[in-house]
Design a protein around this motif. Structure first.
Motif, PDB file in Angstrom:
ATOM      1  N   PHE A  45       0.849  -1.192   0.000  1.00  0.00           N
ATOM      2  CA  PHE A  45       0.000   0.000   0.000  1.00  0.00           C
ATOM      3  C   PHE A  45       0.882   1.239   0.000  1.00  0.00           C
ATOM      4  N   SER A  46       0.598   2.169  -0.920  1.00  0.00           N
ATOM      5  CA  SER A  46       1.384   3.402  -1.015  1.00  0.00           C
ATOM      6  C   SER A  46       0.446   4.596  -1.038  1.00  0.00           C
ATOM      7  N   VAL A  47       0.935   5.716  -0.514  1.00  0.00           N
ATOM      8  CA  VAL A  47       0.185   6.973  -0.535  1.00  0.00           C
ATOM      9  C   VAL A  47       1.082   8.046  -1.119  1.00  0.00           C
ATOM     10  N   PHE A  48       0.625   8.684  -2.186  1.00  0.00           N
ATOM     11  CA  PHE A  48       1.363   9.770  -2.817  1.00  0.00           C
ATOM     12  C   PHE A  48       0.607  11.073  -2.526  1.00  0.00           C
ATOM     13  N   ASP A  49       1.290  12.023  -1.933  1.00  0.00           N
ATOM     14  CA  ASP A  49       0.642  13.258  -1.483  1.00  0.00           C
ATOM     15  C   ASP A  49       1.482  14.454  -1.928  1.00  0.00           C
ATOM     16  N   ASN A  50       0.832  15.472  -2.478  1.00  0.00           N
ATOM     17  CA  ASN A  50       1.598  16.629  -2.962  1.00  0.00           C
ATOM     18  C   ASN A  50       1.513  17.827  -2.019  1.00  0.00           C
ATOM     19  N   SER A  51       1.038  17.608  -0.778  1.00  0.00           N
ATOM     20  CA  SER A  51       1.031  18.700   0.196  1.00  0.00           C
ATOM     21  C   SER A  51       2.452  19.241   0.335  1.00  0.00           C
ATOM     22  N   ASN A  52       2.591  20.538   0.201  1.00  0.00           N
ATOM     23  CA  ASN A  52       3.883  21.210   0.367  1.00  0.00           C
ATOM     24  C   ASN A  52       4.801  21.082  -0.844  1.00  0.00           C
ATOM     25  N   VAL A  53       4.868  19.891  -1.472  1.00  0.00           N
ATOM     26  CA  VAL A  53       5.814  19.718  -2.575  1.00  0.00           C
ATOM     27  C   VAL A  53       5.431  20.570  -3.779  1.00  0.00           C
ATOM     28  N   VAL A  54       4.137  20.868  -3.953  1.00  0.00           N
ATOM     29  CA  VAL A  54       3.719  21.684  -5.093  1.00  0.00           C
ATOM     30  C   VAL A  54       4.195  23.122  -4.962  1.00  0.00           C
ATOM     31  N   GLU A  55       4.561  23.545  -3.766  1.00  0.00           N
ATOM     32  CA  GLU A  55       5.075  24.899  -3.605  1.00  0.00           C
ATOM     33  C   GLU A  55       6.432  25.059  -4.298  1.00  0.00           C
ATOM     34  N   SER A  56       7.217  24.004  -4.296  1.00  0.00           N
ATOM     35  CA  SER A  56       8.548  24.062  -4.916  1.00  0.00           C
ATOM     36  C   SER A  56       8.555  23.506  -6.328  1.00  0.00           C
ATOM     37  N   TYR A  57       7.678  22.556  -6.614  1.00  0.00           N
ATOM     38  CA  TYR A  57       7.682  21.882  -7.915  1.00  0.00           C
ATOM     39  C   TYR A  57       6.273  21.905  -8.499  1.00  0.00           C
ATOM     40  N   SER A  58       5.780  23.090  -8.784  1.00  0.00           N
ATOM     41  CA  SER A  58       4.420  23.240  -9.282  1.00  0.00           C
ATOM     42  C   SER A  58       4.312  22.741 -10.722  1.00  0.00           C
ATOM     43  N   GLY A  59       3.072  22.443 -11.111  1.00  0.00           N
ATOM     44  CA  GLY A  59       2.829  22.054 -12.498  1.00  0.00           C
ATOM     45  C   GLY A  59       3.476  20.729 -12.854  1.00  0.00           C
ATOM     46  N   VAL A  60       4.179  20.731 -13.996  1.00  0.00           N
ATOM     47  CA  VAL A  60       4.816  19.523 -14.516  1.00  0.00           C
ATOM     48  C   VAL A  60       6.326  19.743 -14.580  1.00  0.00           C
ATOM     49  N   PRO A  61       7.060  19.429 -13.520  1.00  0.00           N
ATOM     50  CA  PRO A  61       8.517  19.578 -13.554  1.00  0.00           C
ATOM     51  C   PRO A  61       9.131  18.672 -14.618  1.00  0.00           C
ATOM     52  N   SER A  62      10.228  19.097 -15.174  1.00  0.00           N
ATOM     53  CA  SER A  62      10.877  18.344 -16.247  1.00  0.00           C
ATOM     54  C   SER A  62      11.500  17.056 -15.721  1.00  0.00           C
ATOM     55  N   PRO A  63      11.744  16.077 -16.602  1.00  0.00           N
ATOM     56  CA  PRO A  63      12.443  14.861 -16.178  1.00  0.00           C
ATOM     57  C   PRO A  63      13.807  15.152 -15.550  1.00  0.00           C
ATOM     58  N   LEU A  64      14.509  16.180 -16.057  1.00  0.00           N
ATOM     59  CA  LEU A  64      15.813  16.515 -15.474  1.00  0.00           C
ATOM     60  C   LEU A  64      15.642  17.000 -14.037  1.00  0.00           C
ATOM     61  N   THR A  65      14.671  17.868 -13.815  1.00  0.00           N
ATOM     62  CA  THR A  65      14.427  18.367 -12.463  1.00  0.00           C
ATOM     63  C   THR A  65      14.081  17.229 -11.521  1.00  0.00           C
ATOM     64  N   TYR A  66      13.169  16.351 -11.946  1.00  0.00           N
ATOM     65  CA  TYR A  66      12.755  15.264 -11.060  1.00  0.00           C
ATOM     66  C   TYR A  66      13.923  14.324 -10.758  1.00  0.00           C
ATOM     67  N   SER A  67      14.676  13.948 -11.779  1.00  0.00           N
ATOM     68  CA  SER A  67      15.763  12.988 -11.560  1.00  0.00           C
ATOM     69  C   SER A  67      16.831  13.571 -10.651  1.00  0.00           C
ATOM     70  N   PHE A  68      17.127  14.863 -10.794  1.00  0.00           N
ATOM     71  CA  PHE A  68      18.115  15.496  -9.907  1.00  0.00           C
ATOM     72  C   PHE A  68      17.560  15.634  -8.494  1.00  0.00           C
ATOM     73  N   ALA A  69      16.296  16.059  -8.369  1.00  0.00           N
ATOM     74  CA  ALA A  69      15.699  16.222  -7.039  1.00  0.00           C
ATOM     75  C   ALA A  69      15.619  14.884  -6.319  1.00  0.00           C
ATOM     76  N   SER A  70      15.223  13.829  -7.023  1.00  0.00           N
ATOM     77  CA  SER A  70      15.090  12.518  -6.404  1.00  0.00           C
ATOM     78  C   SER A  70      16.445  12.020  -5.894  1.00  0.00           C
ATOM     79  N   ALA A  71      17.487  12.168  -6.727  1.00  0.00           N
ATOM     80  CA  ALA A  71      18.829  11.751  -6.305  1.00  0.00           C
ATOM     81  C   ALA A  71      19.317  12.590  -5.122  1.00  0.00           C
TER      82      ALA A  71
END
Length: 506
Positions: A45-71
């Motif tokens: 069971f997983s829960v994905f929540d965008n509370s707070n994260v949308v303030e920094s990464y609104s809309g559709v962040p690019s694959p480069l942004t996501y891959s760097f942020a995740s790492a």
């Protein structure tokens, strides 16, 4: 119905037909719901929540942004545990948690909420870390989900108490943690803070990127320690204010921390106001700013370096160096900052020269007045015996807010270095005809870019096609409405998503 779903169909949601004959229930038919054909509620069971994260990464962040942020999230949150003495064995056991703090669903970024909860379970410090985290990022009590199952052995419980105590000590000495972090960042990466990366080859750029990443993300514990400490202090103070009988403690806490015009988030605006005052005092400078569009101002002052505007140019260049990476969407690598495009800076300065806004001074005066009123209210209710501990709590809260803004300023410089590095790689890829435009670099992921530079990518022959596919996906994702929370059962795929108020007990 739950028994049929759980025991007969292994957790797959069912469409069940039934009837009553007298007081007896008859099940007539049960079949899987087609829309959830892949879902198994008996699975993970997983829960994905965008509370707070949308303030920094609104809309559709690019694959480069996501891959760097995740790492970066992986190395940063792991780094905190390294520095509080967590064993290598436990770090390895938690690696899947560190790797999956963020998820990317149809181009939108979410917190993998239960992994955040698992993270906080490792560092008990008194109180309820998970409830405090929910409160800080804006998850209402009626929207909480069940905590992950946790059955630690006696030895792990002992270790956790030790790690929690170490983290609590770091929170208490946040001024030292923040200073050490800042010193380390500038000692290792200071040479690149103002570097534009004009002439470097891609292998050189990749080497610099890895150096910067190695000496930044794993050492970013200052911001995380301050974040955890802040949520702990906010929760403790909220509890104390409720005990004193205040109904709206959130507003009261906001008033108590307001009125500090010296924090880092206020300094860029104050500097722009001071710069507009300087320009207004010189007739030549004032007339140019009042009559010229931002593009002409940028050309005259920064590009052509007209001598009569030298003092203004020096001041603007210093502003860009100091604050150029603090702007809207600064953590989205595809978004230009003042470093890459100072148009908005010149537009704002022109507006301030024409009509100096008094809103900032008015706002600050209002915040100072609200802070004094809030202090009078809480101290009057606390009595003279309770005043001193309450003052300490308020000062601790203000300290965490101060360091939050100071560390965000350094974070902006780190992200700025990375942004300029990949823009430079994009220009080199365009020159080599690997991309049609340098801006397409943001549609690739960090590992893909490294693979292309080092000659180990299986995508080398069709990079442009891959970019075009992701461009179409991005266009579709921009049109797709996304919920603030998604529940997933079993393997992570859109067929297993549920949107609503389900939780692990449903």
């Amino acid at each position: 119905c739950q028994k049929i779903e759980r025991d007969t169909y292994f957790g797959q949601p069912q469409d069940i037909e039934w009837c009553l004959k007298g007081s007896e229930l008859f099940i007539l038919q049960a079949r899987p719901i087609a829309a959830f054909s892949g879902m198994r509620k008996a699975g993970i069971f997983s829960v994905f929540d965008n509370s707070n994260v949308v303030e920094s990464y609104s809309g559709v962040p690019s694959p480069l942004t996501y891959s760097f942020a995740s790492a970066s999230f992986r190395e940063t949150f792991r780094g905190v545990f390294v520095r509080i003495g967590m064993s290598r064995k436990r770090l390895e056991e938690l690696d899947s948690v560190f790797r999956n703090m963020l998820v990317y669903v149809h181009g939108h970024m979410y917190y993998n909420l239960l992994n955040w909860y698992r993270y906080f379970q490792e560092v008990p410090m008194g109180g309820d870390n998970i409830r405090e985290f929910d409160q800080l990022i804006g998850i209402a009590p009626d929207n909480e989900v069940a905590k992950p199952a946790d059955h630690p052995s006696p030895w792990l419980r002992f270790q956790r108490r030790y790690w929690g105590a170490r983290l609590k000590f770091k929170i208490r000495t946040i001024h030292r943690v923040a200073r050490d972090f800042e010193n380390h960042f500038y000692a290792k990466n200071g040479a690149y803070v103002n570097e534009l990366f004009i002439d470097q080859t891609n292998p050189e750029l990749l080497r610099i990127y890895r150096h910067v990443f190695q000496h930044a993300s794993p050492y970013w514990d200052g911001e995380i320690v301050n974040f955890i400490g802040g949520q702990h202090v906010f929760a403790a103070l909220a509890k104390r204010l409720k005990e004193l009988g205040f109904p709206d403690v959130a507003s009261l806490e906001n008033d108590l921390i307001g009125g500090d015009g010296g924090i880092a988030s206020m300094r860029p605006t104050r500097e722009m106001l001071a710069l507009s005052d300087l320009i207004r005092e010189n007739a030549l400078w004032r007339d140019l700013f009042l009559a010229s569009p931002p593009a002409l101002l940028q050309k005259t002052i920064l590009a052509d370096k007209v001598p009569s505007f030298e003092p203004v140019r020096v001041r603007i260049e210093k502003f860009i160096i100091d604050y150029g990476c603090r702007c809207m969407n600064e953590l989205k690598l595809e978004e230009p900052t003042f470093w890459e495009d100072p148009t908005f800076l010149f537009s704002t300065l022109s507006s301030y020269v024409k009509n100096r806004p008094g809103a900032l001074d008015t706002q600050l005066a209002h915040q100072i007045a609200a802070k004094k009123k809030a202090e009078q209210l809480v101290y009057a209710k606390s009595g003279w015996l309770g005043r001193l501990p309450l003052q300490r709590e308020i000062q601790r809260m203000r300290k965490h807010v101060y360091f939050r803004e100071e560390l965000r300023l350094i974070r902006g410089k780190y992200w700025g270095i990375v942004r300029r590095l990949f823009r430079a790689v994009g220009r080199n890829f365009e020159t080599a005809n690997l991309l049609n435009s340098w801006e397409d670099i943001f549609l690739l992921k960090v590992d893909e870019i490294a693979g292309l530079i080092e000659g180990r990518s299986p995508d080398f022959g069709y990079v442009k096609e891959l970019v075009e596919l992701r461009r179409r996906q991005r266009t579709e994702n921009l049109k797709r409405p996304m919920p603030s929370r998604i529940f997933n059962y079993g393997e992570v795929c859109s067929g297993n998503f549920s949107i609503g108020t389900w939780n692990s007990s449903t």
